[in-house]
Design a protein around this motif. Sequence first.
Motif, PDB file in Angstrom:
ATOM      1  N   PHE A 106      34.712 -27.086  22.873  1.00 58.32           N
ATOM      2  CA  PHE A 106      36.098 -27.092  23.331  1.00 58.32           C
ATOM      3  C   PHE A 106      36.292 -28.016  24.529  1.00 58.32           C
ATOM      4  O   PHE A 106      37.171 -28.873  24.549  1.00 58.32           O
ATOM      5  N   ILE A 107      35.455 -27.843  25.536  1.00 58.50           N
ATOM      6  CA  ILE A 107      35.587 -28.656  26.752  1.00 58.50           C
ATOM      7  C   ILE A 107      35.422 -30.136  26.422  1.00 58.50           C
ATOM      8  O   ILE A 107      36.152 -30.989  26.929  1.00 58.50           O
TER       9      ILE A 107
ATOM     10  N   ILE B  63      38.256 -19.696  31.670  1.00 60.55           N
ATOM     11  CA  ILE B  63      37.878 -21.087  31.928  1.00 60.55           C
ATOM     12  C   ILE B  63      38.951 -21.857  32.682  1.00 60.55           C
ATOM     13  O   ILE B  63      38.819 -23.047  32.917  1.00 60.55           O
TER      14      ILE B  63
ATOM     15  N   TYR C 268      31.423 -28.442  32.084  1.00 59.98           N
ATOM     16  CA  TYR C 268      31.141 -29.762  31.519  1.00 59.98           C
ATOM     17  C   TYR C 268      29.859 -30.355  32.078  1.00 59.98           C
ATOM     18  O   TYR C 268      29.041 -30.915  31.358  1.00 59.98           O
TER      19      TYR C 268
ATOM     20  N   THR D 201      27.056 -17.737  25.559  1.00 62.26           N
ATOM     21  CA  THR D 201      28.515 -17.641  25.518  1.00 62.26           C
ATOM     22  C   THR D 201      29.150 -18.876  26.143  1.00 62.26           C
ATOM     23  O   THR D 201      30.112 -19.425  25.615  1.00 62.26           O
TER      24      THR D 201
ATOM     25  N   LEU E 231      29.056 -16.624  31.875  1.00 67.35           N
ATOM     26  CA  LEU E 231      29.112 -17.956  31.265  1.00 67.35           C
ATOM     27  C   LEU E 231      27.994 -18.845  31.802  1.00 67.35           C
ATOM     28  O   LEU E 231      27.598 -19.806  31.158  1.00 67.35           O
TER      29      LEU E 231
ATOM     30  N   GLU F  94      29.018 -21.847  23.944  1.00 63.65           N
ATOM     31  CA  GLU F  94      30.005 -21.819  22.858  1.00 63.65           C
ATOM     32  C   GLU F  94      31.303 -22.522  23.253  1.00 63.65           C
ATOM     33  O   GLU F  94      32.086 -22.902  22.401  1.00 63.65           O
ATOM     34  N   LEU F  95      31.513 -22.629  24.549  1.00 57.22           N
ATOM     35  CA  LEU F  95      32.739 -23.276  25.017  1.00 57.22           C
ATOM     36  C   LEU F  95      32.622 -24.784  25.059  1.00 57.22           C
ATOM     37  O   LEU F  95      33.625 -25.486  25.151  1.00 57.22           O
TER      38      LEU F  95
ATOM     39  N   GLY G 232      36.380 -25.804  34.305  1.00 54.94           N
ATOM     40  CA  GLY G 232      36.111 -26.661  33.160  1.00 54.94           C
ATOM     41  C   GLY G 232      35.106 -27.740  33.502  1.00 54.94           C
ATOM     42  O   GLY G 232      34.174 -28.012  32.748  1.00 54.94           O
TER      43      GLY G 232
END
Lengths: 116, 116
Positions: free
Chosen positions: A96-97, A23, A33, A89, A69, A92-93, A29
């Motif tokens: 975090f972002i 990422i 987003y 997948t 992704l 899932e991020l 990122g």
Amino acid sequence: MKKTGKNIHSETICAVDYAFQRIGGKHKGRVIYHLRNGVRRYGELRRLLTGITAKMLTQVLRELEQDNLVTRHVYLEVPPRVEYQLTDTGRELLPFIILLSEWGRKQMGMETAVSC
Amino acid sequence: MKKTGKNIHSETICAVDYAFQRIGGKHKGRVIYHLRNGVRRYGELRRLLTGITAKMLTQVLRELEQDNLVTRHVYLEVPPRVEYQLTDTGRELLPFIILLSEWGRKQMGMETAVSC
DNA sequence: GAATGTAGATACCATTTGGATACTATTGCT
DNA sequence: AGCAATAGTATCCAAATGGTATCTACATTC
């Protein structure tokens, strides 16, 4: 075709490194987003991600696709239509972002802060 | 001294970008990760962060320092001793780095996974 | 007196990454 | 016939990033 060699995460052993390889980079990122709410067309992303060139957007999207992704869905229409979407997948991020962006917003001071 | 110009996050407007500028780069995440338990000496970090050169470690630490994510404490001894530690702001990033490393570990498949 | 250890600095080079610009294909619209 | 719209490519160039090798200062140890 990037020469040959360590294109896909070669033999990373560190999970933190590994994650950053997936990422990291200047725009990844932000692309993730902007896919947070679902499907986006190529042109939409280009308008949303101000300051990114077509070349870079394409490149980033391809990398994210290879990395599993995002998915890329091409409609055989004219003018062409291509839609991008996060995979499971990739999704899932998102937490975090999003948290990271909140941290960033906090650090920047509320005045200057812009979602994106 | 890096030429002149946009060395410190210039005029980023996007919080995601901003955050990535502060913790992006090849080694920053890993350095922060290794400072998660408190104070570390320069040499300790160098041994922990396998594959990093002295130059890069120094550079990364200086950037993190300028960014107010770590503090640098020099003891006037010989041989020299320098200790690094996360600031409060830096510590706020730990949950993310740790989550990210868990995501990475999961993605890598448990066999290959190594904390770092 | 020479070697050792620490925490770097510095110069130079190679690779990677990012950006500017121009170009393509196809259909519908005017 | 000429133009717009979409989703890109291709080519070339500039800047950022990372790496290698060498050097420093000073006290302690051999």
